[in-house]
Design a protein around this motif. Structure first.
Motif, short mmCIF file in Angstrom:
data_model
loop_
_atom_site.label_atom_id
_atom_site.label_comp_id
_atom_site.label_asym_id
_atom_site.label_seq_id
_atom_site.Cartn_x
_atom_site.Cartn_y
_atom_site.Cartn_z
N UNK A 1 9.76 13.23 1.12
CA UNK A 1 9.17 14.55 0.93
C UNK A 1 8.76 14.80 -0.52
N UNK A 2 9.14 13.92 -1.41
CA UNK A 2 8.70 14.04 -2.80
C UNK A 2 7.35 13.38 -3.04
N UNK A 3 6.87 12.64 -2.04
CA UNK A 3 5.57 12.00 -2.17
C UNK A 3 4.46 13.04 -2.19
N UNK A 4 3.37 12.78 -2.91
CA UNK A 4 2.22 13.70 -2.86
C UNK A 4 1.73 13.83 -1.43
N UNK A 5 1.20 15.00 -1.08
CA UNK A 5 0.73 15.19 0.28
C UNK A 5 -0.36 14.19 0.62
N UNK B 1 0.84 -1.20 0.00
CA UNK B 1 0.00 0.00 0.00
C UNK B 1 0.88 1.25 0.00
N UNK B 2 0.94 1.98 -1.12
CA UNK B 2 1.79 3.19 -1.18
C UNK B 2 1.42 4.23 -0.13
N UNK B 3 0.19 4.20 0.38
CA UNK B 3 -0.19 5.17 1.41
C UNK B 3 0.65 5.00 2.67
N UNK B 4 1.27 3.85 2.81
CA UNK B 4 2.06 3.59 4.01
C UNK B 4 3.50 4.06 3.91
N UNK B 5 3.93 4.56 2.73
CA UNK B 5 5.32 4.98 2.58
C UNK B 5 5.76 6.00 3.63
N UNK B 6 4.94 7.04 3.91
CA UNK B 6 5.39 8.04 4.90
C UNK B 6 5.65 7.45 6.29
N UNK B 7 5.05 6.31 6.58
CA UNK B 7 5.22 5.75 7.92
C UNK B 7 6.63 5.24 8.16
N UNK C 1 16.32 10.46 8.23
CA UNK C 1 16.66 11.73 7.59
C UNK C 1 17.12 11.50 6.15
N UNK C 2 17.86 10.43 5.91
CA UNK C 2 18.26 10.12 4.54
C UNK C 2 17.04 9.76 3.69
N UNK C 3 16.10 9.02 4.29
CA UNK C 3 14.88 8.64 3.56
C UNK C 3 14.01 9.85 3.26
N UNK C 4 14.13 10.91 4.08
CA UNK C 4 13.32 12.11 3.86
C UNK C 4 13.57 12.72 2.48
N UNK C 5 14.76 12.50 1.94
CA UNK C 5 15.07 13.03 0.62
C UNK C 5 14.09 12.51 -0.42
N UNK C 6 13.56 11.31 -0.18
CA UNK C 6 12.57 10.73 -1.09
C UNK C 6 11.15 10.88 -0.55
#
Length: 316
Positions: free
Chosen positions: A243-247, A188-194, A236-241
Protein backbone atom coordinates in the motif's frame (compact mmCIF):
# COMPACT_ATOMS: atom_id res chain seq x y z
CA UNK A 1 -16.27 14.91 -29.52
CA UNK A 2 -16.10 11.38 -30.89
CA UNK A 3 -12.32 11.61 -31.18
CA UNK A 4 -12.09 12.63 -27.52
CA UNK A 5 -14.38 9.74 -26.49
CA UNK A 6 -12.33 7.36 -28.64
CA UNK A 7 -9.14 8.50 -26.92
CA UNK A 8 -10.68 8.27 -23.45
CA UNK A 9 -11.78 4.69 -24.07
CA UNK A 10 -8.30 3.73 -25.21
CA UNK A 11 -6.77 5.14 -22.03
CA UNK A 12 -8.91 2.99 -19.73
CA UNK A 13 -6.62 0.54 -17.90
CA UNK A 14 -7.39 -3.11 -18.58
CA UNK A 15 -6.62 -4.06 -14.94
CA UNK A 16 -9.81 -2.15 -14.08
CA UNK A 17 -11.52 -5.44 -14.92
CA UNK A 18 -10.01 -6.76 -11.71
CA UNK A 19 -11.70 -3.96 -9.78
CA UNK A 20 -15.04 -4.80 -11.43
CA UNK A 21 -14.48 -8.42 -10.44
CA UNK A 22 -13.69 -7.44 -6.86
CA UNK A 23 -16.74 -5.17 -6.51
CA UNK A 24 -19.16 -7.71 -7.98
CA UNK A 25 -17.72 -10.51 -5.83
CA UNK A 26 -17.93 -8.32 -2.73
CA UNK A 27 -21.61 -7.70 -3.42
CA UNK A 28 -22.31 -11.44 -3.49
CA UNK A 29 -20.34 -12.06 -0.30
CA UNK A 30 -21.95 -9.18 1.60
CA UNK A 31 -25.39 -10.24 0.45
CA UNK A 32 -24.77 -13.77 1.65
CA UNK A 33 -23.67 -12.52 5.05
CA UNK A 34 -26.12 -9.66 5.63
CA UNK A 35 -29.19 -10.85 3.68
CA UNK A 36 -30.04 -7.31 2.55
CA UNK A 37 -32.90 -8.24 0.20
CA UNK A 38 -30.47 -8.19 -2.76
CA UNK A 39 -29.85 -4.44 -2.52
CA UNK A 40 -26.14 -4.85 -1.77
CA UNK A 41 -25.67 -7.48 -4.46
CA UNK A 42 -27.49 -5.47 -7.11
CA UNK A 43 -25.84 -2.20 -6.10
CA UNK A 44 -22.36 -3.67 -6.39
CA UNK A 45 -23.35 -5.41 -9.63
CA UNK A 46 -24.49 -2.09 -11.08
CA UNK A 47 -21.15 -0.42 -10.30
CA UNK A 48 -19.14 -3.41 -11.51
CA UNK A 49 -21.33 -3.68 -14.61
CA UNK A 50 -20.67 -0.04 -15.48
CA UNK A 51 -16.91 -0.62 -15.28
CA UNK A 52 -17.27 -3.81 -17.31
CA UNK A 53 -19.28 -2.06 -20.02
CA UNK A 54 -16.70 0.72 -20.24
CA UNK A 55 -13.98 -1.85 -20.84
CA UNK A 56 -16.22 -3.61 -23.35
CA UNK A 57 -16.39 -0.37 -25.35
CA UNK A 58 -12.62 -0.06 -25.15
CA UNK A 59 -12.10 -3.58 -26.50
CA UNK A 60 -14.67 -3.12 -29.26
CA UNK A 61 -13.20 0.22 -30.35
CA UNK A 62 -9.57 -0.88 -30.10
CA UNK A 63 -9.29 -4.59 -31.04
CA UNK A 64 -5.65 -4.19 -32.04
CA UNK A 65 -4.88 -2.97 -28.53
CA UNK A 66 -6.35 -6.15 -27.07
CA UNK A 67 -4.09 -8.26 -29.25
CA UNK A 68 -1.03 -6.37 -28.06
CA UNK A 69 -2.12 -6.54 -24.41
CA UNK A 70 -2.61 -10.29 -24.42
CA UNK A 71 1.02 -10.65 -25.50
CA UNK A 72 2.20 -8.66 -22.46
CA UNK A 73 3.33 -10.86 -19.52
CA UNK A 74 1.65 -8.47 -17.05
CA UNK A 75 -1.47 -7.04 -18.71
CA UNK A 76 -2.15 -10.24 -20.63
CA UNK A 77 -2.26 -12.22 -17.41
CA UNK A 78 -4.98 -10.03 -15.86
CA UNK A 79 -7.07 -9.68 -19.01
CA UNK A 80 -9.10 -12.82 -18.13
CA UNK A 81 -10.46 -10.97 -15.08
CA UNK A 82 -12.75 -9.31 -17.64
CA UNK A 83 -14.31 -12.71 -18.35
CA UNK A 84 -14.34 -13.61 -14.65
CA UNK A 85 -16.21 -10.39 -13.85
CA UNK A 86 -18.81 -11.32 -16.48
CA UNK A 87 -19.30 -14.71 -14.80
CA UNK A 88 -19.90 -13.02 -11.44
CA UNK A 89 -22.27 -10.50 -13.03
CA UNK A 90 -24.26 -13.37 -14.54
CA UNK A 91 -25.33 -14.30 -10.99
CA UNK A 92 -27.11 -10.98 -10.60
CA UNK A 93 -28.43 -11.03 -14.16
CA UNK A 94 -29.99 -14.41 -13.38
CA UNK A 95 -32.32 -12.70 -10.91
CA UNK A 96 -34.07 -11.14 -13.91
CA UNK A 97 -33.48 -13.52 -16.82
CA UNK A 98 -32.19 -17.06 -16.49
CA UNK A 99 -31.65 -17.36 -20.24
CA UNK A 100 -29.62 -14.14 -20.42
CA UNK A 101 -27.55 -15.18 -17.41
CA UNK A 102 -26.78 -18.55 -18.96
CA UNK A 103 -25.79 -16.92 -22.25
CA UNK A 104 -23.51 -14.46 -20.46
CA UNK A 105 -21.95 -17.24 -18.38
CA UNK A 106 -21.29 -19.46 -21.38
CA UNK A 107 -19.85 -16.53 -23.33
CA UNK A 108 -17.62 -15.54 -20.43
CA UNK A 109 -16.38 -19.10 -19.93
CA UNK A 110 -15.59 -19.41 -23.64
CA UNK A 111 -13.81 -16.06 -23.63
CA UNK A 112 -11.76 -16.98 -20.57
CA UNK A 113 -10.62 -20.22 -22.17
CA UNK A 114 -9.70 -18.34 -25.36
CA UNK A 115 -7.72 -15.70 -23.46
CA UNK A 116 -6.00 -18.43 -21.46
CA UNK A 117 -4.97 -20.26 -24.63
CA UNK A 118 -3.63 -17.06 -26.19
CA UNK A 119 -1.74 -16.14 -23.03
CA UNK A 120 -0.25 -19.64 -22.80
CA UNK A 121 0.85 -19.44 -26.45
CA UNK A 122 2.79 -16.23 -25.85
CA UNK A 123 4.36 -17.49 -22.63
CA UNK A 124 5.51 -20.74 -24.24
CA UNK A 125 6.95 -18.75 -27.10
CA UNK A 126 9.06 -16.59 -24.77
CA UNK A 127 9.94 -19.22 -22.13
CA UNK A 128 11.35 -16.65 -19.68
CA UNK A 129 10.84 -17.56 -16.04
CA UNK A 130 12.08 -14.13 -14.97
CA UNK A 131 8.90 -12.60 -16.42
CA UNK A 132 6.66 -14.80 -14.28
CA UNK A 133 4.32 -12.95 -11.92
CA UNK A 134 1.64 -14.06 -9.43
CA UNK A 135 -0.90 -12.73 -11.91
CA UNK A 136 -0.03 -15.72 -14.09
CA UNK A 137 -2.36 -17.70 -11.83
CA UNK A 138 -5.31 -15.76 -13.27
CA UNK A 139 -5.66 -17.42 -16.70
CA UNK A 140 -5.29 -21.09 -15.67
CA UNK A 141 -6.86 -20.95 -12.17
CA UNK A 142 -9.35 -18.10 -12.52
CA UNK A 143 -11.61 -20.36 -14.59
CA UNK A 144 -12.77 -21.83 -11.27
CA UNK A 145 -15.03 -18.78 -10.98
CA UNK A 146 -17.24 -20.70 -13.42
CA UNK A 147 -17.94 -23.21 -10.64
CA UNK A 148 -18.96 -20.43 -8.24
CA UNK A 149 -21.39 -18.95 -10.74
CA UNK A 150 -22.86 -21.98 -12.53
CA UNK A 151 -26.33 -20.80 -13.64
CA UNK A 152 -28.15 -24.16 -13.79
CA UNK A 153 -27.94 -27.79 -12.73
CA UNK A 154 -27.68 -28.85 -16.36
CA UNK A 155 -24.32 -27.07 -16.57
CA UNK A 156 -22.94 -28.54 -13.34
CA UNK A 157 -20.87 -31.24 -15.11
CA UNK A 158 -19.13 -28.52 -17.13
CA UNK A 159 -18.64 -26.39 -14.00
CA UNK A 160 -17.17 -29.35 -12.10
CA UNK A 161 -14.83 -30.13 -14.98
CA UNK A 162 -13.60 -26.53 -15.09
CA UNK A 163 -13.15 -26.57 -11.31
CA UNK A 164 -10.97 -29.70 -11.42
CA UNK A 165 -9.07 -28.27 -14.38
CA UNK A 166 -8.33 -25.06 -12.48
CA UNK A 167 -7.29 -26.93 -9.33
CA UNK A 168 -4.93 -29.13 -11.34
CA UNK A 169 -3.40 -26.03 -12.92
CA UNK A 170 -2.89 -24.54 -9.45
CA UNK A 171 -1.17 -27.68 -8.20
CA UNK A 172 1.19 -27.66 -11.19
CA UNK A 173 1.90 -23.93 -11.14
CA UNK A 174 2.31 -23.30 -7.39
CA UNK A 175 5.75 -24.95 -6.94
CA UNK A 176 7.08 -23.10 -9.97
CA UNK A 177 5.66 -19.80 -8.73
CA UNK A 178 7.15 -20.26 -5.26
CA UNK A 179 10.55 -21.04 -6.79
CA UNK A 180 10.34 -17.95 -8.98
CA UNK A 181 9.37 -15.66 -6.07
CA UNK A 182 12.07 -17.02 -3.78
CA UNK A 183 14.99 -17.30 -6.16
CA UNK A 184 14.40 -14.92 -9.07
CA UNK A 185 14.46 -11.11 -8.96
CA UNK A 186 11.48 -9.03 -10.03
CA UNK A 187 12.24 -7.40 -13.38
CA UNK A 188 9.24 -5.07 -13.62
CA UNK A 189 8.21 -2.96 -10.57
CA UNK A 190 4.75 -2.57 -12.12
CA UNK A 191 4.15 -6.18 -11.16
CA UNK A 192 4.67 -5.68 -7.42
CA UNK A 193 0.94 -5.24 -6.64
CA UNK A 194 0.21 -8.60 -8.24
CA UNK A 195 1.73 -10.33 -5.20
CA UNK A 196 -1.71 -9.88 -3.61
CA UNK A 197 -3.04 -12.41 -6.12
CA UNK A 198 -1.20 -15.13 -4.17
CA UNK A 199 -4.17 -15.09 -1.76
CA UNK A 200 -6.67 -16.02 -4.46
CA UNK A 201 -5.95 -19.47 -6.00
CA UNK A 202 -6.24 -21.64 -2.88
CA UNK A 203 -9.31 -19.78 -1.63
CA UNK A 204 -10.90 -19.83 -5.08
CA UNK A 205 -10.19 -23.56 -5.37
CA UNK A 206 -11.80 -24.18 -1.98
CA UNK A 207 -14.84 -22.00 -2.70
CA UNK A 208 -15.32 -23.49 -6.16
CA UNK A 209 -14.98 -27.03 -4.83
CA UNK A 210 -17.61 -26.51 -2.13
CA UNK A 211 -19.92 -24.76 -4.59
CA UNK A 212 -20.25 -27.72 -6.97
CA UNK A 213 -19.44 -30.77 -4.84
CA UNK A 214 -22.43 -31.71 -2.71
CA UNK A 215 -20.53 -34.21 -0.53
CA UNK A 216 -17.11 -32.62 -0.02
CA UNK A 217 -14.11 -34.74 0.88
CA UNK A 218 -12.67 -33.78 4.27
CA UNK A 219 -9.14 -34.43 3.00
CA UNK A 220 -9.44 -31.84 0.24
CA UNK A 221 -10.84 -29.28 2.66
CA UNK A 222 -8.10 -30.00 5.19
CA UNK A 223 -5.53 -29.45 2.45
CA UNK A 224 -6.96 -26.31 0.86
CA UNK A 225 -8.20 -24.50 3.98
CA UNK A 226 -4.82 -24.16 5.74
CA UNK A 227 -3.14 -23.29 2.44
CA UNK A 228 -5.73 -20.59 1.77
CA UNK A 229 -5.34 -19.15 5.27
CA UNK A 230 -1.54 -19.11 5.06
CA UNK A 231 -1.52 -17.44 1.66
CA UNK A 232 -4.07 -14.85 2.76
CA UNK A 233 -2.07 -14.09 5.90
CA UNK A 234 1.09 -13.59 3.85
CA UNK A 235 -0.74 -11.18 1.55
CA UNK A 236 -2.14 -9.17 4.45
CA UNK A 237 1.38 -8.88 5.87
CA UNK A 238 2.67 -7.83 2.45
CA UNK A 239 -0.04 -5.16 2.28
CA UNK A 240 1.94 -3.17 4.83
CA UNK A 241 4.43 -2.53 2.02
CA UNK A 242 2.23 -2.87 -1.06
CA UNK A 243 0.00 0.00 0.00
CA UNK A 244 3.03 2.28 0.10
CA UNK A 245 3.55 1.82 -3.63
CA UNK A 246 2.52 4.72 -5.89
CA UNK A 247 -0.97 4.26 -7.28
CA UNK A 248 -1.20 2.20 -10.44
CA UNK A 249 -3.97 0.23 -12.18
CA UNK A 250 -2.38 -2.80 -10.54
CA UNK A 251 -4.05 -1.77 -7.28
CA UNK A 252 -7.04 -3.74 -8.61
CA UNK A 253 -5.12 -6.87 -7.54
CA UNK A 254 -5.85 -5.92 -3.91
CA UNK A 255 -9.59 -6.55 -4.28
CA UNK A 256 -10.79 -9.95 -5.51
CA UNK A 257 -8.15 -12.06 -3.70
CA UNK A 258 -9.25 -10.66 -0.33
CA UNK A 259 -12.94 -11.04 -1.15
CA UNK A 260 -12.61 -14.64 -2.31
CA UNK A 261 -10.64 -15.47 0.83
CA UNK A 262 -13.59 -14.39 2.98
CA UNK A 263 -16.01 -16.14 0.60
CA UNK A 264 -14.13 -19.42 0.93
CA UNK A 265 -14.28 -19.30 4.72
CA UNK A 266 -18.02 -18.70 4.61
CA UNK A 267 -18.38 -21.65 2.25
CA UNK A 268 -16.59 -23.86 4.76
CA UNK A 269 -18.74 -22.57 7.61
CA UNK A 270 -22.01 -23.03 5.72
CA UNK A 271 -21.43 -26.18 3.70
CA UNK A 272 -18.88 -28.17 5.66
CA UNK A 273 -19.72 -27.31 9.26
CA UNK A 274 -19.83 -30.98 10.21
CA UNK A 275 -16.19 -31.31 9.12
CA UNK A 276 -14.87 -28.39 11.17
CA UNK A 277 -16.01 -29.40 14.66
CA UNK A 278 -15.17 -26.85 17.36
CA UNK A 279 -13.50 -24.63 14.78
CA UNK A 280 -16.90 -23.51 13.43
CA UNK A 281 -17.18 -20.38 15.58
CA UNK A 282 -13.55 -19.43 15.02
CA UNK A 283 -13.89 -19.76 11.24
CA UNK A 284 -17.10 -17.73 11.22
CA UNK A 285 -15.47 -14.92 13.21
CA UNK A 286 -12.40 -15.04 10.98
CA UNK A 287 -14.61 -14.88 7.89
CA UNK A 288 -16.37 -11.81 9.32
CA UNK A 289 -13.02 -10.13 9.96
CA UNK A 290 -11.78 -10.90 6.46
CA UNK A 291 -15.01 -9.60 4.96
CA UNK A 292 -14.66 -6.32 6.85
CA UNK A 293 -11.04 -5.93 5.72
CA UNK A 294 -11.92 -6.88 2.14
CA UNK A 295 -14.76 -4.34 2.09
CA UNK A 296 -12.44 -1.60 3.31
CA UNK A 297 -9.83 -2.55 0.71
CA UNK A 298 -12.28 -2.64 -2.20
CA UNK A 299 -13.64 0.73 -1.14
CA UNK A 300 -10.14 2.17 -0.85
CA UNK A 301 -9.06 0.93 -4.28
CA UNK A 302 -12.30 2.17 -5.86
CA UNK A 303 -11.72 5.64 -4.37
CA UNK A 304 -8.13 5.68 -5.63
CA UNK A 305 -9.32 4.70 -9.12
CA UNK A 306 -12.03 7.36 -9.02
CA UNK A 307 -9.60 10.04 -7.89
CA UNK A 308 -7.05 9.09 -10.53
CA UNK A 309 -9.32 8.64 -13.57
CA UNK A 310 -12.27 10.93 -12.87
CA UNK A 311 -12.18 13.83 -15.36
CA UNK A 312 -11.32 17.13 -13.72
CA UNK A 313 -12.70 20.48 -14.89
CA UNK A 314 -10.19 22.27 -17.06
CA UNK A 315 -8.02 19.19 -17.59
CA UNK A 316 -7.71 17.06 -20.72
Amino acid sequence: MFHLFHTKMRSLPTPMAGLALGIASLGLCLEQRLEANLWIQLGCAAVAGALWLMLSLKFLMHPALVRSEIACPLVGSVLPTYAMAAMILSKSLGLFSAASATALWLGAVSLHLLLMAMFLYHRLTERRLGLMLPSWFVPPVGIIVAALTCPSDSLLPLARGLMWFGMLNYALLLPLMLYRLLFRRWQDPRGYPTFAIMAAPASLSLAGYLAVIHRPDATIIELLLPLAMVMTTLVYLAMLRLLRLPFSPGYAAFTFPLVISATALYQVVHKAADLTGNAWEMLNSLADLELILATLMVGYVAIRYLHHYLPRPGLG
